[in-house]
Design an enzyme around this catalytic site. Structure first.
Site, PDB file in Angstrom:
ATOM      1  N   SER A  50     -68.281 -21.110   4.553  1.00  0.00           N
ATOM      2  CA  SER A  50     -68.374 -22.191   5.531  1.00  0.00           C
ATOM      3  C   SER A  50     -67.270 -22.231   6.568  1.00  0.00           C
ATOM      4  O   SER A  50     -67.309 -23.063   7.473  1.00  0.00           O
ATOM      5  CB  SER A  50     -68.458 -23.535   4.813  1.00  0.00           C
ATOM      6  OG  SER A  50     -69.790 -23.779   4.440  1.00  0.00           O
ATOM      7  N   TYR A 146     -71.232 -34.106   3.837  1.00  0.00           N
ATOM      8  CA  TYR A 146     -71.248 -32.674   4.147  1.00  0.00           C
ATOM      9  C   TYR A 146     -72.637 -32.097   3.932  1.00  0.00           C
ATOM     10  O   TYR A 146     -73.231 -32.270   2.866  1.00  0.00           O
ATOM     11  CB  TYR A 146     -70.242 -31.953   3.259  1.00  0.00           C
ATOM     12  CG  TYR A 146     -69.982 -30.524   3.649  1.00  0.00           C
ATOM     13  CD1 TYR A 146     -69.070 -30.230   4.655  1.00  0.00           C
ATOM     14  CD2 TYR A 146     -70.628 -29.482   3.014  1.00  0.00           C
ATOM     15  CE1 TYR A 146     -68.810 -28.912   5.013  1.00  0.00           C
ATOM     16  CE2 TYR A 146     -70.376 -28.170   3.364  1.00  0.00           C
ATOM     17  CZ  TYR A 146     -69.471 -27.886   4.362  1.00  0.00           C
ATOM     18  OH  TYR A 146     -69.210 -26.595   4.713  1.00  0.00           O
ATOM     19  N   SER A 147     -73.153 -31.398   4.929  1.00  0.00           N
ATOM     20  CA  SER A 147     -74.498 -30.841   4.822  1.00  0.00           C
ATOM     21  C   SER A 147     -74.598 -29.523   5.565  1.00  0.00           C
ATOM     22  O   SER A 147     -74.342 -29.448   6.775  1.00  0.00           O
ATOM     23  CB  SER A 147     -75.532 -31.819   5.387  1.00  0.00           C
ATOM     24  OG  SER A 147     -76.821 -31.230   5.398  1.00  0.00           O
ATOM     25  N   ASN A 148     -74.996 -28.476   4.861  1.00  0.00           N
ATOM     26  CA  ASN A 148     -75.211 -27.188   5.503  1.00  0.00           C
ATOM     27  C   ASN A 148     -76.388 -27.231   6.463  1.00  0.00           C
ATOM     28  O   ASN A 148     -76.463 -26.432   7.402  1.00  0.00           O
ATOM     29  CB  ASN A 148     -75.422 -26.113   4.435  1.00  0.00           C
ATOM     30  CG  ASN A 148     -74.142 -25.789   3.697  1.00  0.00           C
ATOM     31  OD1 ASN A 148     -73.219 -25.215   4.245  1.00  0.00           O
ATOM     32  ND2 ASN A 148     -74.074 -26.173   2.427  1.00  0.00           N
ATOM     33  N   GLY A 304     -64.424 -22.115   2.426  1.00  0.00           N
ATOM     34  CA  GLY A 304     -65.745 -21.513   2.299  1.00  0.00           C
ATOM     35  C   GLY A 304     -65.990 -21.033   0.887  1.00  0.00           C
ATOM     36  O   GLY A 304     -65.067 -20.611   0.191  1.00  0.00           O
TER      37      GLY A 304
END
Length: 391
Positions: A50, A146-148, A304
């Site tokens: 990330s 938090y969101s991908n 990440g």
């Protein structure tokens, strides 16, 4: 201290610290059993998970500076019908994780790709669709989560606005201008240079703290571990598929914070934060970066996690001091499944950040890691996958 992580069970550890004064310190340690696969070096290419989000935010802000889009544009303008609440959701909300979108990595459709058992090459549009088919967590802008999926949407917007592939945008707008020779967005399992091997424990050696759904990782077996280096990371996409090195990332941060990548107005937008935790007012989320105040200094950072690889990159506000910590394993950290490893990693982080600021290590631990790394991973749901992958 890096060796202590190896002794605690990490297959490999890389540390790079630049205090802006003396020659950077670079350390690479690895477990003896892994040497026959690869001799780990501090300059090896590494999956950055990330940390990719920082580069995606830079690309968006470059387009803002060029007048091609605005942070206040509704997502609906660029991706009509693609996300729930798209008319009330702005690009800024995607970038600072206040959109309310469900995280696509917590959908069971991704599990086999995450674990290397499915070679399907995911596109931004496909990943966005997986996250968007779930009910939103909250109304846009109401709070932080938090969101991908936020960055799958960002990737789709970048492709729509420019007509170019994300890998080409990273190459042409960031890597080539800065001469980052080992930085690229991976679109398949191919590496372009000498690279670190990533490992996860095999099922017989996986700690009980790792949920059953994540215990069977695909790849060649090595001394109680599975080599996941050849697994396809495309499921990370705009949220987590960049490959880089500590040296390249230090150069990237220096260029970012000094204004070489963004005009002053856009850099200020990037560093304007929203709170991520009401109980920790010192931590904030900007656009693709987070910040935290520590006893040794204020850091700007991201971390990440992608199967086999854990990474944290730090800088000061000027970009003159940087640090990177890399571990060639991920699930044990994701689920905090090995207390010895977690404790040793926290001590290493404290030492590295204080060295970055050229200050002595305090007697109390630092609270620095972005919430995306420190919050406990979720328990797998009946759909199969519920954890913040591609952190």
């Amino acid at each position: 201290m890096a060796q202590r992580l190896v002794d605690a069970g990490a297959p490999g550890v890389v540390v790079r610290v630049d205090d802006g004064r003396d020659r950077p310190v670079e350390i690479a340690e690895q477990a003896p059993w892994s040497v026959r696969d690869h001799r780990l070096k501090a300059g090896d290419e590494f999956r950055m998970g990330s940390n990719t989000k920082t580069m995606m935010a830079v690309l968006v802000l470059q387009l803002v500076a060029e007048g091609r889009l605005s942070l206040d544009d509704p997502v609906e303008k660029w991706l009509p019908g693609a996300v729930p609440n798209g008319a009330a959701m702005t690009l800024r909300m995607l970038l600072n994780h206040t959109s309310g979108l469900f995280d696509y990595t917590q959908d069971g459709a991704l599990l086999d790709s995450i674990l290397g058992r499915d070679p399907h090459r995911w596109t931004s549009t496909e990943l966005l669709a997986v996250g968007a088919r779930h009910e939103p967590l909250f109304a846009p802008g109401r709070k932080w989560s938090y969101s991908n999926t936020d960055y799958a949407a960002v990737g789709a917007v970048l492709e729509r606005v420019t007509g170019a592939a994300l890998a080409d945008l990273v190459r042409d707008r960031i890597a080539r201008p800065l001469k980052l020779d080992h930085t690229y967005l991976a679109t398949d399992s191919t590496w372009r240079g000498r690279h670190a091997r990533g490992y996860e424990p095999d099922p017989a050696h996986m700690p009980p703290g790792v949920p059953d759904a994540f215990r069977e990782v695909a790849g060649p077996r090595r001394d109680g571990h599975v080599d996941v280096s050849g697994n396809d990371p495309s499921w990370g996409g705009a949220a987590g598929a960049v490959v880089s090195t500590p040296q390249d990332w230090s150069r990237f941060y220096a260029a970012l914070m000094s204004g070489r990548l963004l005009p002053a107005a856009q850099l200020q937008q990037m560093l304007t934060t929203v709170p991520v935790d009401p109980e920790n007012p010192g931590a904030g989320s900007g656009l693709g970066v987070v910040t935290a105040a520590t006893p040794c200094g204020t850091v700007w950072a991201h971390d990440g996690g992608i199967t086999g690889y854990s990474s944290s990159n730090y800088t000061d506000r000027a970009g003159s001091r940087t640090a990177t910590i890399l571990f060639s394993t991920e699930l044990l950290f994701e689920f905090e499944a090995d207390p010895k490893l977690v404790e040793a990693s926290q001590e290493l982080q404290t030492a590295v950040l204080c060295a970055m600021f050229d200050k002595p290590v305090p007697t109390t631990p630092l609270t620095t890691t972005p919430p995306t790394a420190t919050q406990p991973a979720a328990t797998p749901t009946t759909t199969g996958a519920a954890t913040a992958r591609a952190r």
